[in-house]
Design a protein around this motif. Structure first.
Motif, PDB file in Angstrom:
ATOM      1  N   TYR A  82       0.717  -0.930   0.203  1.00 46.09           N
ATOM      2  CA  TYR A  82      -0.112   0.001  -0.182  1.00 46.09           C
ATOM      3  C   TYR A  82       1.008   0.950   0.137  1.00 46.09           C
ATOM      4  O   TYR A  82       2.208   1.027   0.341  1.00 46.09           O
ATOM      5  CB  TYR A  82      -0.694  -0.137   1.090  1.00 46.09           C
ATOM      6  CG  TYR A  82      -1.219  -1.229   1.014  1.00 46.09           C
ATOM      7  CD1 TYR A  82      -3.149  -1.349   0.513  1.00 46.09           C
ATOM      8  CD2 TYR A  82      -1.314  -2.204   1.474  1.00 46.09           C
ATOM      9  CE1 TYR A  82      -3.495  -2.249   1.157  1.00 46.09           C
ATOM     10  CE2 TYR A  82      -1.782  -3.540   2.118  1.00 46.09           C
ATOM     11  CZ  TYR A  82      -3.455  -3.150   1.765  1.00 46.09           C
ATOM     12  OH  TYR A  82      -4.663  -4.301   2.363  1.00 46.09           O
ATOM     13  N   GLU A 113      -3.810  -3.112  10.093  1.00 46.27           N
ATOM     14  CA  GLU A 113      -5.111  -2.428  10.216  1.00 46.27           C
ATOM     15  C   GLU A 113      -6.566  -2.481   9.519  1.00 46.27           C
ATOM     16  O   GLU A 113      -7.134  -2.828  10.156  1.00 46.27           O
ATOM     17  CB  GLU A 113      -4.456  -1.142   9.851  1.00 46.27           C
ATOM     18  CG  GLU A 113      -3.899  -0.255  10.315  1.00 46.27           C
ATOM     19  CD  GLU A 113      -3.023   1.368   9.910  1.00 46.27           C
ATOM     20  OE1 GLU A 113      -4.157   1.788   8.834  1.00 46.27           O
ATOM     21  OE2 GLU A 113      -2.688   2.191  10.322  1.00 46.27           O
ATOM     22  N   HIS A 114      -6.243  -3.221   8.573  1.00 47.15           N
ATOM     23  CA  HIS A 114      -7.180  -4.242   7.671  1.00 47.15           C
ATOM     24  C   HIS A 114      -7.888  -5.176   8.244  1.00 47.15           C
ATOM     25  O   HIS A 114      -8.902  -5.889   8.925  1.00 47.15           O
ATOM     26  CB  HIS A 114      -6.922  -4.515   6.018  1.00 47.15           C
ATOM     27  CG  HIS A 114      -7.773  -4.945   5.320  1.00 47.15           C
ATOM     28  ND1 HIS A 114      -9.790  -4.287   5.322  1.00 47.15           N
ATOM     29  CD2 HIS A 114      -7.819  -6.393   4.993  1.00 47.15           C
ATOM     30  CE1 HIS A 114      -9.785  -5.305   3.941  1.00 47.15           C
ATOM     31  NE2 HIS A 114      -9.198  -6.490   4.420  1.00 47.15           N
ATOM     32  N   ALA A 115      -7.168  -5.939   8.830  1.00 44.05           N
ATOM     33  CA  ALA A 115      -7.658  -7.436   9.189  1.00 44.05           C
ATOM     34  C   ALA A 115      -7.879  -7.401  10.230  1.00 44.05           C
ATOM     35  O   ALA A 115      -8.694  -7.107  10.830  1.00 44.05           O
ATOM     36  CB  ALA A 115      -5.919  -8.181   9.160  1.00 44.05           C
ATOM     37  N   TRP A 116      -6.948  -5.923  11.252  1.00 47.15           N
ATOM     38  CA  TRP A 116      -8.258  -5.738  12.740  1.00 47.15           C
ATOM     39  C   TRP A 116      -9.584  -4.790  12.382  1.00 47.15           C
ATOM     40  O   TRP A 116      -9.998  -5.637  12.915  1.00 47.15           O
ATOM     41  CB  TRP A 116      -6.703  -4.758  13.106  1.00 47.15           C
ATOM     42  CG  TRP A 116      -7.616  -4.200  14.522  1.00 47.15           C
ATOM     43  CD1 TRP A 116      -8.575  -2.951  14.910  1.00 47.15           C
ATOM     44  CD2 TRP A 116      -7.757  -4.652  15.938  1.00 47.15           C
ATOM     45  NE1 TRP A 116      -9.181  -3.017  16.389  1.00 47.15           N
ATOM     46  CE2 TRP A 116      -8.838  -4.330  16.694  1.00 47.15           C
ATOM     47  CE3 TRP A 116      -6.685  -6.080  16.334  1.00 47.15           C
ATOM     48  CZ2 TRP A 116      -8.994  -4.283  17.958  1.00 47.15           C
ATOM     49  CZ3 TRP A 116      -7.329  -6.606  17.107  1.00 47.15           C
ATOM     50  CH2 TRP A 116      -7.688  -5.803  18.307  1.00 47.15           C
ATOM     51  N   GLU A 117      -9.346  -4.380  11.469  1.00 47.79           N
ATOM     52  CA  GLU A 117     -11.113  -3.561  10.924  1.00 47.79           C
ATOM     53  C   GLU A 117     -11.502  -4.551  10.744  1.00 47.79           C
ATOM     54  O   GLU A 117     -13.091  -4.548  11.320  1.00 47.79           O
ATOM     55  CB  GLU A 117     -10.821  -2.524  10.195  1.00 47.79           C
ATOM     56  CG  GLU A 117     -10.484  -1.573  10.978  1.00 47.79           C
ATOM     57  CD  GLU A 117      -9.784   0.014   9.331  1.00 47.79           C
ATOM     58  OE1 GLU A 117     -10.632  -0.053   8.763  1.00 47.79           O
ATOM     59  OE2 GLU A 117      -9.485   0.594   9.910  1.00 47.79           O
ATOM     60  N   ALA A 118     -11.550  -5.600  10.090  1.00 46.56           N
ATOM     61  CA  ALA A 118     -12.916  -6.577   9.428  1.00 46.56           C
ATOM     62  C   ALA A 118     -12.572  -7.983  10.437  1.00 46.56           C
ATOM     63  O   ALA A 118     -13.659  -7.962  10.097  1.00 46.56           O
ATOM     64  CB  ALA A 118     -12.053  -7.144   8.005  1.00 46.56           C
ATOM     65  N   LEU A 121      -0.347  -1.265   6.893  1.00 51.38           N
ATOM     66  CA  LEU A 121      -2.202  -1.283   6.377  1.00 51.38           C
ATOM     67  C   LEU A 121      -3.079  -2.865   6.549  1.00 51.38           C
ATOM     68  O   LEU A 121      -4.174  -2.770   6.547  1.00 51.38           O
ATOM     69  CB  LEU A 121      -2.276  -0.506   5.136  1.00 51.38           C
ATOM     70  CG  LEU A 121      -2.212   0.943   4.743  1.00 51.38           C
ATOM     71  CD1 LEU A 121      -2.071   1.885   3.886  1.00 51.38           C
ATOM     72  CD2 LEU A 121      -3.178   1.534   6.066  1.00 51.38           C
ATOM     73  N   LEU A 122      -2.273  -3.866   5.872  1.00 50.51           N
ATOM     74  CA  LEU A 122      -2.639  -4.909   5.851  1.00 50.51           C
ATOM     75  C   LEU A 122      -2.829  -5.171   7.041  1.00 50.51           C
ATOM     76  O   LEU A 122      -4.351  -6.218   7.211  1.00 50.51           O
ATOM     77  CB  LEU A 122      -2.052  -6.007   5.279  1.00 50.51           C
ATOM     78  CG  LEU A 122      -1.963  -7.671   5.673  1.00 50.51           C
ATOM     79  CD1 LEU A 122      -3.328  -7.752   4.669  1.00 50.51           C
ATOM     80  CD2 LEU A 122      -0.981  -8.721   4.873  1.00 50.51           C
TER      81      LEU A 122
END
Length: 173
Positions: A7, A25-30, A22-23
């Motif tokens: 990213y 962060e994305h994994a945490w959010e999802a 960002l991977l």
């Protein structure tokens, strides 16, 4: 087209390629909510579940580069989670050192049978000359009265594995 897992992040008006942040962060959010529920179903202690979740996201962050395809992100995360839960239970398993002298001692007193009294010194010498695993199996099952099932549980062996070890020790004796 960007490489997978990469990213571009803007830092001080400069774009920097940042794959893992960002991977993660994305994994945490999802996934943090469903993963926490998944862990809670398998671990009864709330604090332990939270600790495991944090450890899992640290592993996700550290191992992000090992993920080959973004399509496999969810299964990859759940695989890490299952392994973390297994590791947690393995670390909690009580271990007993079977090398402690009191555990592997043959009894001093025997029945008043003359034949047993005569043979016991020979049997003791033969048992003491067996390899450690075989000696352990015989002493715990034959002399200390553990069942083969209890012996297997104590050593973390399956019942069939414990039976095989005891039978093998008897044959060597």
């Amino acid at each position: 087209m960007r490489p997978f897992g990469g990213y571009f992040v803007s830092l001080d008006k400069e774009e920097v390629f940042c794959p893992m942040v960002l991977l993660t962060e994305h994994a945490w959010e999802a996934f943090h909510t469903p993963l926490l529920q998944f862990i809670r179903q398998r671990v009864s202690d709330e604090e332990t579940a939270e600790d495991l979740l944090q450890d899992i996201f640290i592993k996700i962050h550290q191992q992000a580069e090992s993920l080959k395809e973004i399509k496999k992100l969810e299964s990859w995360i759940y695989q890490i989670t299952r392994h973390a839960i297994i590791d947690y239970y393995r670390s909690k398993r009580a271990t007993v050192s079977l090398e402690e002298p009191e555990v592997l001692q043959l009894p001093e007193e025997l029945p008043d049978d003359d034949l047993v009294s005569e043979l016991f010194p020979c049997v003791r010498a033969m048992v003491n000359n067996l390899p450690a695993q075989d000696r352990q199996a015989l002493i715990l099952t034959e002399y200390q009265g553990l069942t083969q099932k209890e012996f297997g549980e104590r050593l973390g062996l399956s019942f069939s594995g414990a039976k095989s070890r005891v039978q093998r020790a008897r044959e060597k004796l």
